[in-house]
Design an enzyme around this catalytic site. Structure first.
Site, PDB file in Angstrom:
ATOM      1  N   GLU B  60      -0.575  -8.922 -10.036  1.00 38.99           N
ATOM      2  CA  GLU B  60       0.666  -9.317 -10.698  1.00 38.99           C
ATOM      3  C   GLU B  60       1.101 -10.704 -10.233  1.00 38.99           C
ATOM      4  O   GLU B  60       1.605 -11.508 -11.027  1.00 38.99           O
ATOM      5  CB  GLU B  60       1.756  -8.273 -10.438  1.00 38.99           C
ATOM      6  CG  GLU B  60       1.496  -6.912 -11.096  1.00 38.99           C
ATOM      7  CD  GLU B  60       0.446  -6.054 -10.396  1.00 38.99           C
ATOM      8  OE1 GLU B  60       0.066  -6.385  -9.244  1.00 38.99           O
ATOM      9  OE2 GLU B  60      -0.010  -5.052 -10.990  1.00 38.99           O
ATOM     10  N   HIS B 129       6.703   4.769 -11.223  1.00 42.48           N
ATOM     11  CA  HIS B 129       6.624   4.453 -12.650  1.00 42.48           C
ATOM     12  C   HIS B 129       7.999   4.648 -13.287  1.00 42.48           C
ATOM     13  O   HIS B 129       8.111   4.971 -14.469  1.00 42.48           O
ATOM     14  CB  HIS B 129       5.621   5.357 -13.374  1.00 42.48           C
ATOM     15  CG  HIS B 129       4.226   5.283 -12.847  1.00 42.48           C
ATOM     16  ND1 HIS B 129       3.750   6.129 -11.884  1.00 42.48           N
ATOM     17  CD2 HIS B 129       3.195   4.458 -13.156  1.00 42.48           C
ATOM     18  CE1 HIS B 129       2.480   5.835 -11.614  1.00 42.48           C
ATOM     19  NE2 HIS B 129       2.120   4.826 -12.364  1.00 42.48           N
TER      20      HIS B 129
END
Ligand SMILES: Cc1ncc(C[n+]2csc(CCOP(=O)(O)OP(=O)(O)O)c2C)c(N)n1
Ligand SMILES: Cc1ncc(C[n+]2csc(CCOP(=O)(O)OP(=O)(O)O)c2C)c(N)n1
Ligand SMILES: [Mg+2]
Ligand SMILES: [Mg+2]
Lengths: 418, 337, 418, 337
Positions: B60, B129
């Site tokens: 990322e 998540h």
């Protein structure tokens, strides 16, 4: 579980290994462990040679100038005497600038400075081997690049002074330049974080079917950051037209390169795991630095992808004006550095060619000092550090493209309260 | 006009921008051939080509960093971070680089990047998540932070974000991808097709960043919220019978101070609702902002309805999620004072 | 700047390279580009051989079982038939468990599961080659390790069910186990972030003059994270007693390993830049996996430092129960994988040795299925997903060692409001 | 008892803990042989050995990650991040790992690490040597965040942090290393030797995390602050002539709600001061917290005095720094209402 494994039987206790440099203050400088091969012996592959044929390169040391200052071997870039003289002059200008800025810092005219002493060949020769519109993502020690690109000294000094003519509006610590027109990307105090930007920029250039390439510099110490890994990964995967340079100057402030892994492998060998060529170059050899960079630039421009270059050198000065290296490394280590001084070596080469003399050398130094002196004078006419003239609005500009309401309100607050 | 869910609306925004602007490109983990784990980029590679919509390494920090470099070159990268929980490895790049580049270079370089990422819980995703990290971005000078609550807004805001010349964190409440979830997880899913904001123009349009939307006018009190909680609050207001004004902030930064303060000045009461943890969540800033601007109109303490100050648990997801019950309770409590 | 450089003259435009796998849905599986060397040909250096003598290893492929299932070459660990049967049985138990869990997920008894199909040799053989108290920092696909260490299936299923007996109190997504007693470190949904923990743990073990070592696993895709780089750097610098494994199963969800750099270099070759040995191993060959791990464990335990192992394998199942690989890779790719199936290959080997038979194989499968069935039944007696029994207090426990006041207040809020 | 500046006090805390507990070790960039760029670890390697105090690679994420692994093993690592601005590359490790390990493993593993880092401006360090990132840590469940304002507190709090079994972010206002800076940058530096809290016991003692300190009792209004701003606020209170109570929070999380609310309940007025940027700074949480607990006692809006929502500029450092003038103005303004 492993009853059959021999070592299940009472192994000796483990022990934590913490590496140290060969010498510390009080010791004599000691570079006896370094293996410095002779100049001219490393083969120069074609730029489109397969990576698998180049896996020895990261363990070798590309050197062109031999002990006598002669240029030897296949990496000799065969530059004209005119270019060599220009290179030497530019290194001398860089050095004169550095010296003068440190003196200005001592007199309080600026708060901070970083010298590139002993590493001038890097910024200068690499700039020579690139096109002027190739974008450079430097660390704070490649100022030679700006002089090679004829960027005005006055402009840099105004930044260092944070004065009225500072194009960065006093926002940055001295030397954290930005000079888009010179292909010199904005610096930040964080080390390493622009290294992968170079890869993104190069990917963009490829995406736009441009011909410009990017080049990035990172220190030996900083190679431990995740950003180094991102840069290598993305450069490898997308064949980005970029040159990734690790300047191994042996130290990261007080920390020896061993703490970045330098005792275990060369930094050039980091290239292997990404299928990139890795060149290890005598960073104090102007010709070798030029040749390696030219080779990598050719690869990049021919769309053959990235190259990692380790520039093997020594940080001859303090880390910065805030640093005192006598606290952590032996006196005289710079002089003991087996690869010498880049300026002296190029000078010797040119003299050997009959293209230079001690007199010319002294004259160029004097000229460079005069150039710096004049630039300082001009810059001073635009003010020095803390010389007032606060442009309060500029504190709130450029946070966003247009100033949002809450920043206008805060500006009003500052104006009315202080 | 087409009926679109939020995934389709986001896809349409990217499609429109890829078509209009050759400098727009889209990359991220699994976004290329496959079209993203939530399918937001489905079909875009096939249509616009592999150079313009492609997979990225699982890094990322590298994704954001290369996007910044592309932005500095002159492109407008739109990157996807697969879950907002995974923005954190890119946090330094967002804070130290993307958000600071323009200022420190005095406008020589800037990073017109858009970072899309699904956030929030309610999909049984467990701790990693489900998070809503918006508040930490709002503390960073130089970043804009947006969170839509409908397909219509999602497309219009995403287009504005892509066109914006500053870095924008674009958080997508994943629980709303398929329908306007009102917090009653035990009731059947509502599809967007039955919601007016599920009607979305096929072509280009933009919704200016920094404008809140009054999704339910009311007089009794003001509810400040965004993302999934917009629908939860609307349901709770109906259940409570209190004539509350519900404001969907849409953009957390820039923030629409006028709309907020005008409303609280009228109602004198305020409830703030978000899914993220309470302490130093964006509700803290909102509460203090309202208090600074509307102190003399306030008739009751401003109440926060939020996720707890714990990780987002898996099995007890619905005990963590700030559902309609908690909103109703807060509404009643501000009305009591 | 480089007027003398040949490429300054109108180079061809650059182009962005974006790699793709050899085959996509609709194509026939295609592994013709893979070079699979025969078994038995890679030399096995002494564990204390200098790194410089081992730089070919990352480009080779350590294989012990040949096409006929015979164990050949210097890496043959010469395990007893008893150990081999135990290994095969453990792989079969792992597979039976995986199959059953996916079926339970389909019936809604759990929300999520991840299979290790085709990769069972990794978790199992590596556990066999480690001591039981060596700490393992796995990814979500080495569950075989838990079966090799005889961890109770019931315990895992209770976690998967998030029921009353879930030791993790329902806090984690299924399969994100933690089992300290089994030397199995706590998993998280974030990929890669525990990889450098293993290095820290190993450094601590060395610091305490312990004899335990650590082992860590990361996927091909995840090797792009900064955490991978941190782990290699710290392991290299401090000679940490750790095994760093990259499980290259060709895919990262829908993303081919090329996007992590796998087309440019082997993942094992990442070791070179850190001066670590890098072993590239046939991950579907139980004996090769065991032998490489044993070698690396011996190095670590002899205080010779870390080893990077690339386990070359194929993810035969979907990424997880949330994934549908038919969307991005060709049908039948798993069957076309040139290195076969780890269970079949060890079975063939044992049969060749006269130590196994089809009948015994079928019987062990039946036994394993029965074991799983019984475990599921017992776990179900403690509840399944959403079966109520909410322990609200547990939602607020373990955020800190002791529950602070504000969490007590929030617990009260939850209890009184809902 | 010795007279110590804050650097010496921190050094003494680590020295004491290295001596008492063989599981304590100290590492970070330049902390070994050299003793740290601010000299906080000077002499510790020579005294305790190279295995216990050593240099680390320039990889803040790696430093925190290996510390977490060591913590899981059973050690108590104390790591230094050279400047708080450089904590960000370690942010994911702090949030996703250090702070979550205990919860997600239901107590099987935890990370008893201490992350020391100099923060704040006033030393002409420019944008990336001046930031105060505390607020983003306070949003993270599972982290504790501490910031001392005197040598005495620094030592006692650091020992408590090292002994704590949860991860602690220990931020050191570097402008206070050498003296109690009151914000008047044009006046001569005050040394700690002339301040009572510069007297520090040589041996072990601890100050419990989560207890604020009333550094100046007062009746007219409450000032909530921490770090450098404690001294700035004290100076401002004297200058203003307002009888304000100044509370040094010392620990931002856990936060001493009782001391805060008891004070505001008494004074009815509140000023919050911190050096960090305003929007979503910790002042937002403090303001909302006070408002929730003391709404009916409040006689004026709570005011924030903070750094601006811009990067920390180099030349205009003192225009950014929230000095005594701004605090005095806020004090007067809350008294006017
Ligand atoms: C992210 C980050 N971490 C730490 C620092 C502090 N720091 C500044 S320079 C430096 C040493 C860098 O050494 P090296 O990379 O070898 O470059 P050199 O100074 O030798 O050119 C450090 C640790 C920083 N500026 N940024
Ligand atoms: C930090 C982070 N980024 C992204 C994800 C989403 N994600 C989960 S698994 C996965 C693929 C991992 O692939 P690989 O490392 O090859 O392991 P494999 O699944 O093949 O075993 C991704 C991208 C994540 N969980 N964490
Ligand atoms: Mg260096
Ligand atoms: Mg994989």
């Amino acid at each position: 579980m492993n009853a059959e494994s021999p070592l299940a039987v009472s192994p000796a206790p483990l022990e934590l290994h913490v590496p140290e440099p060969a010498a510390r203050p009080g010791d004599a400088p000691d570079f006896s462990h370094l293996h410095i091969p002779p100049a001219g012996i490393v083969p120069r592959p074609a730029t489109d040679a397969p990576e698998s044929s180049m896996r020895e390169l990261p363990y070798q040391l590309i050197r062109v100038l031999d002990g006598q200052g002669k240029a030897v071997g296949p990496w000799n870039p065969k530059l004209s005497a005119e270019r060599l003289r220009h290179g030497l002059r530019t290194m001398l200008r860089t050095r004169a600038f550095d010296e003068r800025m440190v003196r200005l810092q001592r007199t309080g005219k600026t708060s901070f400075y970083i010298k590139s002493t002993g590493e001038e060949a890097i910024g200068v020769a690499q700039a020579f081997a690139l096109n002027r519109d190739d974008m450079c993502f430097t660390s704070y020690r490649q100022q030679g690049l700006l002089f090679a690109r004829d960027w005005p000294m006055v402009d840099l000094i105004c930044q260092i002074f944070n004065n009225r003519k500072d194009r960065l509006k006093g926002r940055q610590l001295p030397v954290l330049y930005s000079a888009r027109e010179a292909g010199y990307y904005s610096l930040s105090g964080n080390v390493g974080s622009r290294f992968p930007h170079a890869v993104g920029w190069a990917m963009a250039s490829a995406y736009k079917r441009d011909t410009r390439i990017a080049s990035a510099w990172i220190g030996d110490g900083t190679s431990a950051e995740g950003d180094f890994h991102y840069a290598l990964t993305f450069a490898s995967v997308y064949h980005a037209p970029v040159i990734l340079n690790v300047v191994n100057n042996q130290w990261a402030i007080s920390t020896p390169q061993a703490i970045a892994g330098g005792n275990e492998a060369t930094f050039a060998s980091r290239a292997l795991g990404f299928g990139l060529p890795g060149l290890r170059v005598d960073g104090n050899d102007f010709l070798a630095v030029y040749a390696a960079t030219e080779w990598a630039a050719e690869r990049a421009r021919r769309n053959l992808g990235a190259t990692l270059i380790e520039l093997y050198t020594y940080r001859a000065a303090a880390h910065s004006t805030s640093d005192d290296p006598s606290k952590y490394r032996p006196e005289g280590e710079a002089n003991a550095w087996p690869l010498g001084d880049p300026v002296e070596r190029l000078k010797q080469h040119l003299i050997g060619l009959g293209e230079w003399s001690e007199e010319r050398h002294a004259a160029v130094i004097a000229e460079a000092e005069e150039e710096v002196r004049a630039a300082v004078k001009e810059a001073e006419s635009h003010g020095t550090l803390h010389s007032g003239d606060d442009d309060l609005e500029s504190l709130f500009e450029d946070v966003f493209e247009t100033m949002p309401q809450h920043l206008r309100d805060q500006l009003d607050e500052l104006r009315s309260i202080g | 006009m087409s009926s679109m869910n939020m995934v389709q609306a986001l896809n349409s925004a990217m499609d429109v921008m890829l078509t209009r602007d050759p400098n727009v490109l889209v990359f991220g983990e699994d976004v290329g051939y496959f079209g993203g784990v939530f399918r937001c980029t489905a079909g875009l590679q096939a249509k616009h080509g592999r150079q313009r919509v492609f997979d990225a390494p699982i890094a990322e920090g590298g994704i954001v960093a290369t996007a910044v470099g592309m932005g500095a070159y002159g492109l407008r990268p739109v990157v996807e971070i697969q879950f907002a929980d995974y923005i954190l490895p890119a946090f330094d790049q967002l804070v130290s680089e993307a958000s600071r580049l323009r200022y420190r270079s005095a406008g020589e370089f800037w990073a017109p990047i858009t970072v899309r990422s699904p956030c929030g819980g309610g999909i049984h995703g467990g701790q990693t998540h489900s998070q809503s990290p918006e508040s930490i971005f709002t503390h960073i000078s130089g970043l804009k932070t947006v969170m839509p609550s409908t397909p219509y807004d999602a497309k219009g805001l995403l287009i504005a974000a892509i066109e914006d010349n500053d870095p924008v964190i674009f958080l997508e409440p994943k629980r709303l991808y398929n329908g306007p979830f009102d917090g009653h997880h035990d009731r059947p899913l509502q599809p967007w097709a039955s919601h007016p904001a599920g009607e979305v123009p096929d072509d280009y349009y933009r919704i200016e960043l920094g404008k809140a939307s009054i999704v339910r006018p009311g007089k009794a009190c003001t509810v400040l919220t965004y993302g999934t909680m917009v629908h939860v609050c609307l349901a709770a207001v109906e259940e409570s019978g209190i004539d509350a004004e519900v404001i969907d902030l849409r953009s957390l930064f820039p923030i629409d101070v006028e709309t907020i303060t005008a409303s609280v000045a009228r109602t004198g009461r305020c409830v703030i609702a978000h899914e993220a943890s309470r302490t130093s969540g964006f509700g803290a800033e909102l509460g203090q902002l309202v208090q600074e601007h509307c102190f003399h109109s306030l008739e009751a303490p401003i109440r926060r309805v939020t996720g707890w100050d714990t990780p987002y648990p898996h099995a007890l997801e619905w005990k963590y999620f700030p559902g309609p019950k908690r909103v109703v309770h807060a509404l009643k409590s501000v009305m009591e004072n």
